[in-house]
Design a protein around this motif. Structure first.
Motif, PDB file in Angstrom:
ATOM      1  N   VAL A  84       0.847  -1.183   0.000  1.00  0.00           N
ATOM      2  CA  VAL A  84       0.000   0.000   0.000  1.00  0.00           C
ATOM      3  C   VAL A  84       0.888   1.239   0.000  1.00  0.00           C
ATOM      4  CG1 VAL A  84      -1.760   1.293   1.272  1.00  0.00           C
ATOM      5  CG2 VAL A  84      -1.770  -1.198   1.327  1.00  0.00           C
ATOM      6  N   VAL A  85       0.551   2.203  -0.856  1.00  0.00           N
ATOM      7  CA  VAL A  85       1.239   3.490  -0.883  1.00  0.00           C
ATOM      8  C   VAL A  85       0.175   4.574  -0.855  1.00  0.00           C
ATOM      9  CG1 VAL A  85       2.768   5.027  -2.183  1.00  0.00           C
ATOM     10  CG2 VAL A  85       3.152   2.562  -2.235  1.00  0.00           C
ATOM     11  N   VAL A  86       0.348   5.565   0.016  1.00  0.00           N
ATOM     12  CA  VAL A  86      -0.563   6.703   0.058  1.00  0.00           C
ATOM     13  C   VAL A  86       0.244   7.992  -0.039  1.00  0.00           C
ATOM     14  CG1 VAL A  86      -2.357   5.540   1.405  1.00  0.00           C
ATOM     15  CG2 VAL A  86      -0.570   6.814   2.586  1.00  0.00           C
ATOM     16  N   ALA A  87      -0.403   9.047  -0.536  1.00  0.00           N
ATOM     17  CA  ALA A  87       0.242  10.353  -0.645  1.00  0.00           C
ATOM     18  C   ALA A  87      -0.785  11.449  -0.420  1.00  0.00           C
ATOM     19  CB  ALA A  87       0.880  10.523  -2.022  1.00  0.00           C
ATOM     20  N   THR A  88      -0.364  12.525   0.219  1.00  0.00           N
ATOM     21  CA  THR A  88      -1.263  13.649   0.467  1.00  0.00           C
ATOM     22  C   THR A  88      -1.600  14.340  -0.842  1.00  0.00           C
ATOM     23  OG1 THR A  88       0.605  15.131   0.858  1.00  0.00           O
ATOM     24  CG2 THR A  88      -0.394  14.109   2.781  1.00  0.00           C
ATOM     25  N   GLN A  89      -2.789  14.913  -0.887  1.00  0.00           N
ATOM     26  CA  GLN A  89      -3.254  15.598  -2.087  1.00  0.00           C
ATOM     27  C   GLN A  89      -3.636  17.043  -1.840  1.00  0.00           C
ATOM     28  OE1 GLN A  89      -6.517  12.943  -3.333  1.00  0.00           O
ATOM     29  NE2 GLN A  89      -5.355  12.741  -5.209  1.00  0.00           N
ATOM     30  N   ASP A  90      -3.628  17.472  -0.616  1.00  0.00           N
ATOM     31  CA  ASP A  90      -4.146  18.822  -0.344  1.00  0.00           C
ATOM     32  C   ASP A  90      -3.199  19.643   0.519  1.00  0.00           C
ATOM     33  OD1 ASP A  90      -4.546  17.321   1.922  1.00  0.00           O
ATOM     34  OD2 ASP A  90      -6.413  18.310   2.451  1.00  0.00           O
ATOM     35  N   TRP A  91      -2.041  19.965  -0.079  1.00  0.00           N
ATOM     36  CA  TRP A  91      -1.158  20.870   0.637  1.00  0.00           C
ATOM     37  C   TRP A  91      -1.941  22.138   0.875  1.00  0.00           C
ATOM     38  CZ3 TRP A  91       0.971  25.734  -0.597  1.00  0.00           C
ATOM     39  CH2 TRP A  91       1.994  26.139   0.245  1.00  0.00           C
ATOM     40  N   LEU A  92      -2.048  22.575   1.877  1.00  0.00           N
ATOM     41  CA  LEU A  92      -1.325  22.702   3.104  1.00  0.00           C
ATOM     42  C   LEU A  92      -1.995  21.950   4.255  1.00  0.00           C
ATOM     43  CD1 LEU A  92       0.994  24.358   4.609  1.00  0.00           C
ATOM     44  CD2 LEU A  92      -0.788  26.011   4.966  1.00  0.00           C
ATOM     45  N   GLU A  93      -3.221  21.540   4.096  1.00  0.00           N
ATOM     46  CA  GLU A  93      -3.943  20.945   5.216  1.00  0.00           C
ATOM     47  C   GLU A  93      -3.598  19.486   5.473  1.00  0.00           C
ATOM     48  OE1 GLU A  93      -8.033  21.698   4.394  1.00  0.00           O
ATOM     49  OE2 GLU A  93      -7.813  23.850   4.662  1.00  0.00           O
ATOM     50  N   VAL A  94      -3.049  18.787   4.521  1.00  0.00           N
ATOM     51  CA  VAL A  94      -2.681  17.359   4.593  1.00  0.00           C
ATOM     52  C   VAL A  94      -3.766  16.497   5.248  1.00  0.00           C
ATOM     53  CG1 VAL A  94      -0.189  17.662   4.395  1.00  0.00           C
ATOM     54  CG2 VAL A  94      -1.216  17.741   6.650  1.00  0.00           C
ATOM     55  N   THR A  95      -4.989  16.579   4.704  1.00  0.00           N
ATOM     56  CA  THR A  95      -6.095  15.768   5.208  1.00  0.00           C
ATOM     57  C   THR A  95      -6.649  14.808   4.173  1.00  0.00           C
ATOM     58  OG1 THR A  95      -7.696  17.469   4.608  1.00  0.00           O
ATOM     59  CG2 THR A  95      -6.841  17.542   6.859  1.00  0.00           C
ATOM     60  N   LYS A  96      -6.266  14.949   2.908  1.00  0.00           N
ATOM     61  CA  LYS A  96      -6.764  14.052   1.858  1.00  0.00           C
ATOM     62  C   LYS A  96      -5.608  13.272   1.283  1.00  0.00           C
ATOM     63  CE  LYS A  96     -10.717  16.804   0.519  1.00  0.00           C
ATOM     64  NZ  LYS A  96     -11.447  17.417  -0.564  1.00  0.00           N
ATOM     65  N   TYR A  97      -5.844  11.995   1.089  1.00  0.00           N
ATOM     66  CA  TYR A  97      -4.808  11.102   0.597  1.00  0.00           C
ATOM     67  C   TYR A  97      -5.306  10.298  -0.580  1.00  0.00           C
ATOM     68  CZ  TYR A  97      -2.509  12.092   5.016  1.00  0.00           C
ATOM     69  OH  TYR A  97      -1.911  12.720   6.055  1.00  0.00           O
ATOM     70  N   ALA A  98      -4.437  10.044  -1.514  1.00  0.00           N
ATOM     71  CA  ALA A  98      -4.721   9.100  -2.597  1.00  0.00           C
ATOM     72  C   ALA A  98      -3.952   7.830  -2.260  1.00  0.00           C
ATOM     73  CB  ALA A  98      -4.266   9.659  -3.944  1.00  0.00           C
ATOM     74  N   GLY A  99      -4.538   6.693  -2.515  1.00  0.00           N
ATOM     75  CA  GLY A  99      -3.879   5.441  -2.192  1.00  0.00           C
ATOM     76  C   GLY A  99      -3.860   4.468  -3.342  1.00  0.00           C
ATOM     77  N   LEU A 100      -2.915   3.554  -3.283  1.00  0.00           N
ATOM     78  CA  LEU A 100      -2.789   2.495  -4.265  1.00  0.00           C
ATOM     79  C   LEU A 100      -2.481   1.211  -3.530  1.00  0.00           C
ATOM     80  CD1 LEU A 100      -2.554   1.568  -7.241  1.00  0.00           C
ATOM     81  CD2 LEU A 100      -0.143   2.163  -7.116  1.00  0.00           C
ATOM     82  N   VAL A 101      -3.225   0.144  -3.837  1.00  0.00           N
ATOM     83  CA  VAL A 101      -3.025  -1.150  -3.203  1.00  0.00           C
ATOM     84  C   VAL A 101      -2.697  -2.146  -4.302  1.00  0.00           C
ATOM     85  CG1 VAL A 101      -4.055  -2.991  -1.829  1.00  0.00           C
ATOM     86  CG2 VAL A 101      -4.682  -0.610  -1.393  1.00  0.00           C
ATOM     87  N   CYS A 102      -1.643  -2.924  -4.107  1.00  0.00           N
ATOM     88  CA  CYS A 102      -1.247  -3.954  -5.079  1.00  0.00           C
ATOM     89  C   CYS A 102      -0.934  -5.249  -4.356  1.00  0.00           C
ATOM     90  CB  CYS A 102       0.003  -3.523  -5.864  1.00  0.00           C
ATOM     91  SG  CYS A 102      -0.226  -2.039  -6.818  1.00  0.00           S
ATOM     92  N   SER A 103      -1.124  -6.347  -5.039  1.00  0.00           N
ATOM     93  CA  SER A 103      -0.719  -7.643  -4.485  1.00  0.00           C
ATOM     94  C   SER A 103       0.251  -8.292  -5.458  1.00  0.00           C
ATOM     95  CB  SER A 103      -1.923  -8.538  -4.262  1.00  0.00           C
ATOM     96  OG  SER A 103      -2.568  -8.814  -5.474  1.00  0.00           O
TER      97      SER A 103
END
Length: 131
Positions: A111-130
């Motif tokens: 799983v990898v996640v990254a913030t999407q809403d600088w400056l508040e850092v409350t929204k994240y996009a994620g990717l899940v792989c197996s």
């Protein structure tokens, strides 16, 4: 059937009879992958024993799924987070889970996640792989 009176549906709440993983999995696959529709599942036993705490938890969960914010750091709003507040920043996090030793039928999950809403850092996009 899903679009009553010509209006587009934003959220589908499904009340499942029990904790049967196949019903949950099928419903999520159809709604979120096939239809692009946000959905939330509840168990019948929780719905009929409703409490304020349960409703609050469901509300927080749904709010997050539809893009809302449950909390925002005061320091983020006032631009006082060192390094992050100074310039546009993306925060990444990653995790990997491996099956137990000798278990060949289960994949490793990454799983990898990254913030999407600088400056508040409350929204994240994620990717899940197996693998």
């Amino acid at each position: 059937m899903i679009q009553p009176q010509g209006k587009e549906l934003d959220l589908l709440t499904v009340i499942l009879p029990d904790n049967d993983g196949s019903l949950y999995g099928d419903q999520k696959q159809i709604c979120e992958t096939g239809l692009g529709l946000v959905s939330h599942c509840c168990l019948t036993k929780h719905v009929f024993r409703i409490s304020k705490q349960y409703l609050a938890n469901v509300g927080l969960y749904i709010n997050g799924k539809v893009g809302g914010k449950d909390t925002v750091l005061v320091d983020a709003l006032s631009r006082r987070i060192p390094l992050i507040s100074d310039r546009p920043t993306i925060i990444f996090d990653a995790d990997i889970t491996h099956p137990h030793p000798g278990e060949d039928s289960s994949p490793s999950i990454v799983v990898v996640v990254a913030t999407q809403d600088w400056l508040e850092v409350t929204k994240y996009a994620g990717l899940v792989c197996s693998s």
